[in-house]
Write an enzyme that holds these catalytic residues in place. Structure first.
Site, PDB file in Angstrom:
ATOM      1  N   ASN A   8       0.865  -1.180   0.000  1.00  0.00           N
ATOM      2  CA  ASN A   8       0.000   0.000   0.000  1.00  0.00           C
ATOM      3  C   ASN A   8       0.901   1.230   0.000  1.00  0.00           C
ATOM      4  O   ASN A   8       1.523   1.546   1.005  1.00  0.00           O
ATOM      5  CB  ASN A   8      -0.903  -0.035   1.240  1.00  0.00           C
ATOM      6  CG  ASN A   8      -1.747   1.218   1.377  1.00  0.00           C
ATOM      7  OD1 ASN A   8      -1.795   2.041   0.454  1.00  0.00           O
ATOM      8  ND2 ASN A   8      -2.410   1.368   2.510  1.00  0.00           N
ATOM      9  N   TRP A   9       0.930   1.922  -1.148  1.00  0.00           N
ATOM     10  CA  TRP A   9       1.848   3.064  -1.283  1.00  0.00           C
ATOM     11  C   TRP A   9       1.237   4.370  -0.767  1.00  0.00           C
ATOM     12  O   TRP A   9       1.854   5.438  -0.890  1.00  0.00           O
ATOM     13  CB  TRP A   9       2.325   3.189  -2.725  1.00  0.00           C
ATOM     14  CG  TRP A   9       3.313   2.103  -3.087  1.00  0.00           C
ATOM     15  CD1 TRP A   9       3.946   1.276  -2.207  1.00  0.00           C
ATOM     16  CD2 TRP A   9       3.777   1.736  -4.391  1.00  0.00           C
ATOM     17  NE1 TRP A   9       4.773   0.406  -2.888  1.00  0.00           N
ATOM     18  CE2 TRP A   9       4.690   0.669  -4.231  1.00  0.00           C
ATOM     19  CE3 TRP A   9       3.507   2.202  -5.681  1.00  0.00           C
ATOM     20  CZ2 TRP A   9       5.333   0.066  -5.312  1.00  0.00           C
ATOM     21  CZ3 TRP A   9       4.147   1.599  -6.760  1.00  0.00           C
ATOM     22  CH2 TRP A   9       5.051   0.544  -6.567  1.00  0.00           C
ATOM     23  N   LYS A  10       0.019   4.293  -0.247  1.00  0.00           N
ATOM     24  CA  LYS A  10      -0.603   5.461   0.392  1.00  0.00           C
ATOM     25  C   LYS A  10      -0.430   6.706  -0.476  1.00  0.00           C
ATOM     26  O   LYS A  10      -0.562   6.625  -1.694  1.00  0.00           O
ATOM     27  CB  LYS A  10      -0.033   5.631   1.808  1.00  0.00           C
ATOM     28  CG  LYS A  10      -0.181   4.330   2.624  1.00  0.00           C
ATOM     29  CD  LYS A  10       0.072   4.485   4.095  1.00  0.00           C
ATOM     30  CE  LYS A  10      -0.129   3.139   4.796  1.00  0.00           C
ATOM     31  NZ  LYS A  10      -0.045   3.202   6.255  1.00  0.00           N
ATOM     32  N   HIS A  97      -9.590   1.286   5.156  1.00  0.00           N
ATOM     33  CA  HIS A  97      -8.254   1.405   5.760  1.00  0.00           C
ATOM     34  C   HIS A  97      -8.336   2.326   6.982  1.00  0.00           C
ATOM     35  O   HIS A  97      -9.121   3.284   6.995  1.00  0.00           O
ATOM     36  CB  HIS A  97      -7.259   1.958   4.740  1.00  0.00           C
ATOM     37  CG  HIS A  97      -5.850   1.882   5.237  1.00  0.00           C
ATOM     38  ND1 HIS A  97      -5.323   2.833   6.086  1.00  0.00           N
ATOM     39  CD2 HIS A  97      -4.888   0.947   5.062  1.00  0.00           C
ATOM     40  CE1 HIS A  97      -4.080   2.472   6.394  1.00  0.00           C
ATOM     41  NE2 HIS A  97      -3.796   1.344   5.790  1.00  0.00           N
ATOM     42  N   GLU A  99      -6.622   4.694   7.984  1.00  0.00           N
ATOM     43  CA  GLU A  99      -6.452   6.133   7.731  1.00  0.00           C
ATOM     44  C   GLU A  99      -7.730   6.742   7.154  1.00  0.00           C
ATOM     45  O   GLU A  99      -8.040   7.907   7.398  1.00  0.00           O
ATOM     46  CB  GLU A  99      -5.235   6.355   6.824  1.00  0.00           C
ATOM     47  CG  GLU A  99      -3.946   6.120   7.603  1.00  0.00           C
ATOM     48  CD  GLU A  99      -2.864   5.390   6.843  1.00  0.00           C
ATOM     49  OE1 GLU A  99      -2.868   5.399   5.604  1.00  0.00           O
ATOM     50  OE2 GLU A  99      -1.989   4.783   7.515  1.00  0.00           O
ATOM     51  N   GLU A 170      -5.261  -4.852  10.720  1.00  0.00           N
ATOM     52  CA  GLU A 170      -4.217  -3.846  10.908  1.00  0.00           C
ATOM     53  C   GLU A 170      -4.474  -3.102  12.217  1.00  0.00           C
ATOM     54  O   GLU A 170      -5.281  -2.149  12.240  1.00  0.00           O
ATOM     55  CB  GLU A 170      -4.218  -2.850   9.751  1.00  0.00           C
ATOM     56  CG  GLU A 170      -3.930  -3.471   8.400  1.00  0.00           C
ATOM     57  CD  GLU A 170      -3.413  -2.439   7.403  1.00  0.00           C
ATOM     58  OE1 GLU A 170      -2.300  -2.637   6.895  1.00  0.00           O
ATOM     59  OE2 GLU A 170      -4.093  -1.436   7.142  1.00  0.00           O
ATOM     60  N   GLY A 176       2.669   2.267  10.891  1.00  0.00           N
ATOM     61  CA  GLY A 176       3.621   3.364  10.721  1.00  0.00           C
ATOM     62  C   GLY A 176       4.375   3.728  11.984  1.00  0.00           C
ATOM     63  O   GLY A 176       5.011   4.773  12.061  1.00  0.00           O
ATOM     64  N   SER A 215       3.593  -2.264  10.433  1.00  0.00           N
ATOM     65  CA  SER A 215       5.044  -2.340  10.650  1.00  0.00           C
ATOM     66  C   SER A 215       5.652  -3.682  10.231  1.00  0.00           C
ATOM     67  O   SER A 215       6.595  -4.171  10.859  1.00  0.00           O
ATOM     68  CB  SER A 215       5.392  -2.005  12.104  1.00  0.00           C
ATOM     69  OG  SER A 215       5.026  -0.655  12.379  1.00  0.00           O
ATOM     70  N   GLY A 236       2.908  -0.987   4.373  1.00  0.00           N
ATOM     71  CA  GLY A 236       3.006   0.419   4.009  1.00  0.00           C
ATOM     72  C   GLY A 236       4.459   0.820   3.800  1.00  0.00           C
ATOM     73  O   GLY A 236       5.048   0.595   2.736  1.00  0.00           O
ATOM     74  N   GLY A 237       5.065   1.399   4.835  1.00  0.00           N
ATOM     75  CA  GLY A 237       6.395   1.987   4.718  1.00  0.00           C
ATOM     76  C   GLY A 237       7.438   1.091   4.053  1.00  0.00           C
ATOM     77  O   GLY A 237       8.176   1.535   3.165  1.00  0.00           O
TER      78      GLY A 237
HETATM   79  P1  13P Z   1       3.090   0.360   7.784  1.00  0.00           P
HETATM   80  O1  13P Z   1       3.586  -0.930   7.148  1.00  0.00           O
HETATM   81  O2  13P Z   1       3.813   1.569   7.336  1.00  0.00           O
HETATM   82  O3  13P Z   1       2.972   0.208   9.265  1.00  0.00           O
HETATM   83  O4  13P Z   1       1.575   0.552   7.242  1.00  0.00           O
HETATM   84  C1  13P Z   1       0.680  -0.484   7.316  1.00  0.00           C
HETATM   85  C2  13P Z   1      -0.508  -0.133   6.521  1.00  0.00           C
HETATM   86  O5  13P Z   1      -1.253   0.764   6.863  1.00  0.00           O
HETATM   87  C3  13P Z   1      -0.745  -0.868   5.283  1.00  0.00           C
HETATM   88  O6  13P Z   1      -2.011  -0.609   4.770  1.00  0.00           O
END
Ligand code: 13P
Length: 252
Positions: A8-10, A97, A99, A170, A176, A215, A236-237
């Site tokens: 997920n590149w957000k 999600h 967020e 999640e 994050g 994470s 994500g990251g």
């Molecule tokens: P991180 O891997 O940066 O913690 O993010 C997880 C996430 O929200 C994937 O959708």
């Protein structure tokens, strides 16, 4: 059941950056991708086209959208429809999600409308669920997950093709933050998700994939993907760089 390894590149990457990262990812793990894995790249909308070009010709590298609105078309400024995501080459999309829930204020009811509508229109949908730290401290993890699943899946036909439905667990406090849930916490939460899926869909609930997200890194991915009821990861990251995400995709 193939494990679904998703990036997920957000709100990161221009179209060209997405193309380069996706192309590098295919170069790093296309040939060595184990038979039991699929890779899903979820870039921002503006990069779907170029990312899709980089993945083209690799049937186990899929494209996904980060969000959509549960209407066919219309006066919904700033929104995007399932048909538009399919047209851009997406097979999957995220719904709910954390967020979207906690920054944009999406409700369980809106998430439920999205899941049902996206599936009806031909997308495979990843329903994201997870508790906040205060809910975990209050011992409410399973209750929170049950409510998010029941409302998120309320409009989904009981005979849905389970391969087109994915749940991503999640925990909000692990996203994050570098703070990954421990193996026991993951097994417990995924077990609770699985029980609810079985209650809702009968035996087909075994075939709904349950991803872990929060994470995930190259050095913890192998342990996580072998835990009970973990059928992939949503990253994500650590998915933003192809070298890092390819090590997660290939983790064993
Ligand atoms: P991180 O891997 O940066 O913690 O993010 C997880 C996430 O929200 C994937 O959708």
């Amino acid at each position: 059941m193939k494990k679904l390894m998703a990036a997920n590149w957000k709100m990161y990457k221009t179209a060209e950056e997405a193309f380069d990262t996706a192309a590098e990812l295919v170069a790093l793990c296309g040939a060595s991708l184990p038979d039991d894995r699929e890779v899903l790249v979820i870039p921002p909308f503006t990069a779907l086209g170029r990312a899709g070009q980089a993945l083209a010709g690799n049937p186990r590298f899929l494209l996904g959208g980060q969000n959509f609105y549960p209407e066919e078309q219309g006066a919904f400024t700033g929104e995007i429809s399932p048909a538009m995501l399919l047209d851009a080459g997406c097979a999957f999309a995220l719904a709910g999600h954390s967020e979207r829930r906690h920054v944009m204020g999406e409700t369980d009811e809106m998430v439920g409308r999205k899941v049902a509508f996206g599936l009806e229109k031909g997308l495979s949908v990843i329903l994201c669920v997870g508790e906040r730290i205060e809910e975990r401290r209050a011992g409410q993890v399973e209750d929170v997950l049950r409510v998010q699943l029941d409302k998120g899946l309320a409009g989904v036909p009981r005979d849905v093709d389970p391969v087109r439905l994915v749940v991503a667990y999640e925990p909000v406090w692990a996203i994050g933050t570098g703070e990954v849930a421990g193996p026991e916490e993951i097994v417990q939460a995924h077990g609770a998700v699985r029980r609810e899926l079985l209650r809702l869909f009968g035996e087909a609930g075994h075939e709904v994939r349950v991803q872990y997200g929060g994470s995930v890194k190259p050095d913890n991915a192998a342990e996580i993907i072998h835990l009970d009821n973990v059928d992939g990861v949503l990253v994500g990251g650590a998915s933003l760089r192809a070298d890092s995400f390819s090590r997660i995709v290939l983790a064993d």
